[in-house]
Design a protein around this motif. Structure first.
Motif, short mmCIF file in Angstrom:
data_model
loop_
_atom_site.label_atom_id
_atom_site.label_comp_id
_atom_site.label_asym_id
_atom_site.label_seq_id
_atom_site.Cartn_x
_atom_site.Cartn_y
_atom_site.Cartn_z
N UNK A 59 -12.83 -18.07 0.06
CA UNK A 59 -13.88 -17.17 -0.40
C UNK A 59 -13.90 -16.92 -1.89
N UNK A 60 -13.04 -17.62 -2.65
CA UNK A 60 -12.92 -17.42 -4.10
C UNK A 60 -13.56 -18.59 -4.84
N UNK A 61 -14.35 -18.28 -5.87
CA UNK A 61 -14.93 -19.33 -6.69
C UNK A 61 -13.83 -20.08 -7.43
N UNK A 62 -13.88 -21.40 -7.36
CA UNK A 62 -12.85 -22.22 -7.98
C UNK A 62 -13.50 -23.40 -8.69
N UNK A 63 -12.71 -24.04 -9.55
CA UNK A 63 -13.17 -25.24 -10.24
C UNK A 63 -12.04 -26.26 -10.26
N UNK A 64 -12.39 -27.48 -9.93
CA UNK A 64 -11.46 -28.60 -9.95
C UNK A 64 -11.76 -29.44 -11.18
N UNK A 65 -10.72 -29.75 -11.94
CA UNK A 65 -10.85 -30.59 -13.13
C UNK A 65 -10.03 -31.85 -12.88
N UNK A 66 -10.69 -33.00 -12.87
CA UNK A 66 -10.00 -34.25 -12.53
C UNK A 66 -10.17 -35.26 -13.66
N UNK A 110 -11.62 -17.92 -10.15
CA UNK A 110 -12.07 -16.61 -10.58
C UNK A 110 -11.52 -15.57 -9.61
N UNK A 111 -10.27 -15.18 -9.80
CA UNK A 111 -9.69 -14.16 -8.92
C UNK A 111 -10.32 -12.80 -9.24
N UNK A 112 -10.22 -11.82 -8.35
CA UNK A 112 -10.85 -10.52 -8.58
C UNK A 112 -10.25 -9.80 -9.78
N UNK A 113 -11.10 -9.32 -10.66
CA UNK A 113 -10.66 -8.62 -11.87
C UNK A 113 -10.68 -7.11 -11.68
N UNK A 114 -9.85 -6.44 -12.46
CA UNK A 114 -9.85 -4.98 -12.51
C UNK A 114 -10.90 -4.54 -13.56
N UNK A 115 -11.38 -3.30 -13.48
CA UNK A 115 -11.00 -2.25 -12.55
C UNK A 115 -11.74 -2.30 -11.21
N UNK A 119 -4.65 -3.80 -7.98
CA UNK A 119 -3.51 -4.36 -7.25
C UNK A 119 -3.52 -3.85 -5.82
N UNK A 120 -3.33 -4.74 -4.80
CA UNK A 120 -2.87 -6.14 -4.89
C UNK A 120 -3.99 -7.17 -4.71
N UNK A 121 -5.24 -6.82 -5.00
CA UNK A 121 -6.35 -7.71 -4.67
C UNK A 121 -6.23 -9.09 -5.32
N UNK A 122 -5.89 -9.12 -6.62
CA UNK A 122 -5.79 -10.42 -7.30
C UNK A 122 -4.67 -11.26 -6.71
#
Length: 303
Positions: A59-66, A110-115, A119-122
């Motif tokens: 469920x997290x947006x990600x990017x692959x660099x190859x 793009x892990x979840x940012x504060x605020x 913690x501990x969401x990220x």
């Protein structure tokens, strides 16, 4: 026209202090800072010999660099930003450089940012992504876990959590300019505060206030992993600049990890500021840091 390296460094540090470190000392809205930093990092040249692919993991947006169609090793990188700024966009050029130099696949998220997320969401999100990679058939021995600044905090905290749950760790760990002590007891916060061109103590304090709920102990090893038990950690590379306010976080980790019989390589780069590796297109010490990252990754790949 070639610019004298000393003059180039002086001008760069002066620019960063004026446009980045000084504004970070004020309580500016996180959304404003996120947008500004994404605009600033557009100055970093994007290597062309890599392929980018967007995806979602757990469920997290990600990017692959190859850099090539097949890679034997994956670098899973956690970006920095004091827990409240930073993104795939801010680190894309830097991680593309790493992918090109190592010829390994790089994954960042793009892990979840504060605020908005505390913690501990990220850490939970990073744990879920790591678990998803294993469920997809990727072996821990084929993953190098990496992080810069607070991303190094989250990477080390993930290893401590994997150890607690008796799960297999990645083959290696790379801690770049690590922010590991959220109790802010490292002496370099004081003696390097005027030297670090990028990072201010005030920015760290703001990030801690956003990230850690008031009822939690900041010395919890999953929040401040400098206080964790390092026995059993994989081979680890630590990189830090001599002018960084986080210099002693890196030194303290290295001393404690060596005492726990961890294969740890500590690399100090003279005259460099926080997250200097991102400036590799222009500075020799930063180029050397990327070469050291590639050497470490290739050594793990042989084992």
């Amino acid at each position: 026209m070639k610019i004298d390296p000393a003059i180039k460094q002086y001008l760069t540090e002066s620019f960063l202090k004026a446009t980045f470190r000084t504004p970070s000392r004020f309580n500016l809205p996180p959304m404003l800072l996120r947008s500004a930093i994404e605009q600033m990092t557009k100055v970093f040249p994007q290597p062309r010999q890599v392929q980018l692919r967007s995806l979602r993991l757990a469920g997290i947006q990600a990017e692959e660099i190859k850099p090539q169609s097949k890679s034997t090793q994956m670098i899973f990188h956690i970006h920095g930003g004091a827990f409240f700024v930073g993104s795939i966009k801010t680190h894309r050029a830097f991680l593309s450089e790493i992918a090109e130099r190592t010829q390994m696949q790089v994954l960042h998220i793009n892990y979840p940012l504060s605020p908005e997320a505390r913690y501990p969401d990220a850490l939970d999100a990073i744990y879920d992504v790591y678990s998803t990679l294993l469920n997809q058939g990727i072996q821990p021995k084929d993953i190098i876990l990496s992080g810069d600044s607070c991303g190094a905090n989250l990477a080390l905290a993930l290893c401590l959590r994997l150890k607690q749950e008796q799960l297999e760790m990645p083959s290696g760990l790379m801690l770049l300019c690590p922010f590991l002590d959220l109790t802010l007891t490292s002496e370099s916060l004081r003696y390097n505060q005027k030297l670090d061109a990028l990072l201010s103590v005030e920015a760290l304090e703001a990030g801690i206030a956003y990230y850690v709920p008031k009822n939690l102990d900041k010395s919890d090893p999953l929040i401040s992993p400098i206080f964790g038990d390092f026995e059993g950690l994989p081979p680890t590379l630590v990189q830090i600049g001599s002018k960084e306010i986080l210099l002693d976080d890196a030194k303290r980790f290295t001393e404690k990890a060596k005492a726990a019989d961890v294969d740890v390589r500590f690399k100090l780069y003279t005259g460099m500021w926080h997250n200097f590796q991102m400036f590799s297109p222009w500075f020799e010490e930063a180029k050397k840091a990327l070469a050291d990252i590639a050497d470490f990754a290739h050594e793990l790949d042989k084992n």
